[in-house]
Design a protein around this motif. Structure first.
Motif, PDB file in Angstrom:
ATOM      1  N   PRO A   2     -11.131   2.198  -6.040  1.00  0.00           N
ATOM      2  CA  PRO A   2     -11.534   3.532  -6.507  1.00  0.00           C
ATOM      3  C   PRO A   2     -11.415   3.683  -8.023  1.00  0.00           C
ATOM      4  CG  PRO A   2      -9.321   3.636  -5.622  1.00  0.00           C
ATOM      5  CD  PRO A   2      -9.779   2.219  -5.440  1.00  0.00           C
ATOM      6  N   GLU A  53      -1.608   9.167  -4.998  1.00  0.00           N
ATOM      7  CA  GLU A  53      -2.873   9.262  -4.266  1.00  0.00           C
ATOM      8  C   GLU A  53      -3.782  10.313  -4.893  1.00  0.00           C
ATOM      9  OE1 GLU A  53      -5.011   8.063  -0.556  1.00  0.00           O
ATOM     10  OE2 GLU A  53      -4.084   7.252  -2.355  1.00  0.00           O
ATOM     11  N   ALA A  58     -15.327   7.585  -1.947  1.00  0.00           N
ATOM     12  CA  ALA A  58     -14.223   6.939  -1.231  1.00  0.00           C
ATOM     13  C   ALA A  58     -14.519   5.515  -0.823  1.00  0.00           C
ATOM     14  CB  ALA A  58     -13.863   7.760   0.009  1.00  0.00           C
ATOM     15  N   ARG A  81      -5.531   8.931  -7.820  1.00  0.00           N
ATOM     16  CA  ARG A  81      -6.660   8.079  -7.434  1.00  0.00           C
ATOM     17  C   ARG A  81      -7.869   8.916  -7.034  1.00  0.00           C
ATOM     18  NH1 ARG A  81      -3.327   3.588  -3.805  1.00  0.00           N
ATOM     19  NH2 ARG A  81      -2.641   2.287  -5.562  1.00  0.00           N
ATOM     20  N   HIS A  82      -7.637   9.994  -6.299  1.00  0.00           N
ATOM     21  CA  HIS A  82      -8.744  10.883  -5.927  1.00  0.00           C
ATOM     22  C   HIS A  82      -9.404  11.453  -7.184  1.00  0.00           C
ATOM     23  CE1 HIS A  82      -7.833  11.910  -1.446  1.00  0.00           C
ATOM     24  NE2 HIS A  82      -7.388  10.702  -1.746  1.00  0.00           N
ATOM     25  N   TRP A 133      -6.729   3.928   1.766  1.00  0.00           N
ATOM     26  CA  TRP A 133      -6.253   5.240   1.319  1.00  0.00           C
ATOM     27  C   TRP A 133      -5.039   5.686   2.122  1.00  0.00           C
ATOM     28  CZ3 TRP A 133      -8.433   7.106  -2.985  1.00  0.00           C
ATOM     29  CH2 TRP A 133      -9.742   6.750  -3.304  1.00  0.00           C
ATOM     30  N   ARG A 167      -7.640   9.692   3.049  1.00  0.00           N
ATOM     31  CA  ARG A 167      -9.028   9.407   2.723  1.00  0.00           C
ATOM     32  C   ARG A 167      -9.691  10.660   2.152  1.00  0.00           C
ATOM     33  NH1 ARG A 167     -12.837   5.624   3.199  1.00  0.00           N
ATOM     34  NH2 ARG A 167     -14.997   6.363   3.287  1.00  0.00           N
ATOM     35  N   PRO A 168     -10.350  10.543   0.990  1.00  0.00           N
ATOM     36  CA  PRO A 168     -10.961  11.716   0.367  1.00  0.00           C
ATOM     37  C   PRO A 168     -12.124  12.263   1.191  1.00  0.00           C
ATOM     38  CG  PRO A 168     -10.759   9.896  -1.199  1.00  0.00           C
ATOM     39  CD  PRO A 168     -10.489   9.338   0.163  1.00  0.00           C
ATOM     40  N   SER A 228       0.834  -1.204   0.000  1.00  0.00           N
ATOM     41  CA  SER A 228       0.000   0.000   0.000  1.00  0.00           C
ATOM     42  C   SER A 228       0.865   1.248   0.000  1.00  0.00           C
ATOM     43  CB  SER A 228      -0.905   0.008   1.234  1.00  0.00           C
ATOM     44  OG  SER A 228      -0.133   0.197   2.418  1.00  0.00           O
ATOM     45  N   TRP A 233     -11.150   0.723   1.170  1.00  0.00           N
ATOM     46  CA  TRP A 233      -9.904   0.866   0.422  1.00  0.00           C
ATOM     47  C   TRP A 233      -8.849   1.494   1.333  1.00  0.00           C
ATOM     48  CZ3 TRP A 233      -7.548  -0.699  -3.825  1.00  0.00           C
ATOM     49  CH2 TRP A 233      -6.430   0.009  -4.301  1.00  0.00           C
TER      50      TRP A 233
END
Length: 419
Positions: free
Chosen positions: A371, A117, A279, A120-121, A392, A395-396, A90, A390
């Motif tokens: 995601p 990251e 998320a 991914r967002h 993260w 985290r969004p 991760s 997930w």
């Protein structure tokens, strides 16, 4: 409905050629190459390979050497990206692994993890729209029959292009510097459509991620913001001087000067301002599923759905319609097969080929949220009874994804920087 034998396990002593043969036999008709031409890439798949790479990770000198292309021995890039992309490690694990690195190197490396990251967002927010121009049209330089790239945006006559494309095809991995060279040469110099170039690169990359690859291309060619990365001989001389010395076009370099490429006109793209970024669940949703559904985003032994019960069997489906459309290089399929084969040493792993929703219909499934838009569509059809969060790095929430620099400034506090 097709069940495949579990791939051979390298960790259990199988010859790497056995895995290549497995892919050629069971998936070769879906690969970019002919089945007889399938080979492994330069980075081995599997949890033990990922764990070894993480244990040996040393980013000392990364800030200085991360953009070095040649000589290869001086490259500072870590080559962790294929393992990150497929969830074998991760972003948090890699973040923590460099906690004791020199401050400048640690900061530069963690910035790259934050870029992953952020991608991914952004992908979770805009989905497949990331394959369309976000902010501006790409530059469109005039195309002339006399250009060395008139027939191919990556002309073999340019040593820098020939060497980089060969490495992409043979190894399935490139340092970030040469990824930018290829993107800029394709779209900014040759004026070819960036989406076609992104597709070609994606098909070979062991770390091929629509989130990271598409964002990288859009940033490089100016469609994601406005600043265009201009590829020129200057970068090659600085990062790989031997390529210029040995090039047949040394005395007539077609990229001697900076390209004349202004940002294109603005487009009416997706809203990237403050807004909700999907998320997935923050806690496990449901319980007591009978089988774990593995996705290509989360194939590690520490996948949350796997780790929740070490006796549950797992199932992975090679998505035949998707693979037939994408035509990925066999290198990518070998990496996945190596990973699944080793995972089969620790628990029952059922490997299938077909349409995911057909192959898994009616099953009691646990899964880790991913995601990516494909997961959302398939999960809606399959209705897994147990969904895990997930992992993260950040985290969004409700935030802007318009600018990585602004996003990074807001996420360099305790949530991301604790180690």
């Amino acid at each position: 409905m097709t069940r495949l034998p579990t791939p051979p396990s390298l960790a259990a002593g199988a010859d790497p050629a056995d895995v290549v043969r497995w892919v050629a036999e069971h998936l070769g008709d879906l690969a970019l190459e002919d089945p007889s031409d399938v080979t492994a890439g330069a980075i081995r798949g599997g949890q033990s390979a990922a764990d070894s790479a993480l244990a040996l990770l040393d980013v000392t000198g990364y800030a200085r050497d991360r953009s070095t292309v040649l000589p290869r021995a001086r490259r500072g890039a870590s080559r962790m990206s294929p393992y990150i992309r497929h969830g074998l490690v991760s972003l948090r694990e890699v973040w923590d692994a460099v906690a004791d690195a020199p401050a400048r190197d640690r900061g530069k490396y963690r910035d790259e993890l934050l870029w992953q990251e952020f991608a991914r967002h952004l992908y979770a927010r805009v989905g497949t729209t990331l394959g369309s121009t976000l902010v501006r049209e790409q530059p469109r330089p005039p195309r002339r029959p006399s250009d060395v790239w008139a027939d191919d945006p990556w002309p073999a006559a340019m040593r820098c292009m020939d060497e980089t494309v060969t490495e992409l095809h043979d190894d399935g991995w490139l340092v970030n510097q040469t990824r930018m060279w290829l993107a800029s040469q394709w779209a900014v110099r040759a004026g070819a459509d960036w989406r076609d170039g992104e597709d070609r690169m994606f098909s070979h990359l062991l770390d091929g991620s629509r989130a990271a690859n598409r964002l990288g291309w859009q940033w490089t060619v100016g469609t994601g913001g406005g600043k265009v990365y201009g590829f020129s001989r200057w970068q090659v001389r600085k990062r790989a001087p031997a390529l210029c010395r040995d090039c047949a076009l040394n005395s007539a370099c077609p990229v001697e000067d900076w390209p004349d490429a202004d940002a294109g006109p603005r487009v009416d793209g997706p809203d990237l301002g403050s807004g909700s970024v999907p998320a997935g669940p923050a806690e496990v949703d449901g319980e007591s599923a009978e089988q774990v559904w593995l996705t290509a985003e989360s194939l590690g032994e520490q996948d949350p759905a796997l780790a929740a019960n070490d006796t549950r069997p797992a199932v992975f489906v090679f998505d035949e319609p998707l693979l037939r459309r994408l035509r990925l290089s066999g290198k990518r399929l070998v990496f996945l097969a190596e990973t699944l084969g080793e995972l089969g040493d620790t628990r029952e792993v059922e490997v299938r080929r077909g349409t995911v929703t057909d192959e898994l219909a009616g099953r009691s499934l646990a899964v880790t949220h991913a995601p990516v838009p494909g997961f959302a569509r398939r999960a809606a059809a399959l209705a897994p009874v147990e969904v895990h969060p997930w992992p993260w790095l950040v985290r969004p929430g409700t935030e802007s994804v318009r600018s990585f620099s602004a996003w990074r400034r807001s996420h360099r506090g305790p949530r991301a920087s604790s180690a």
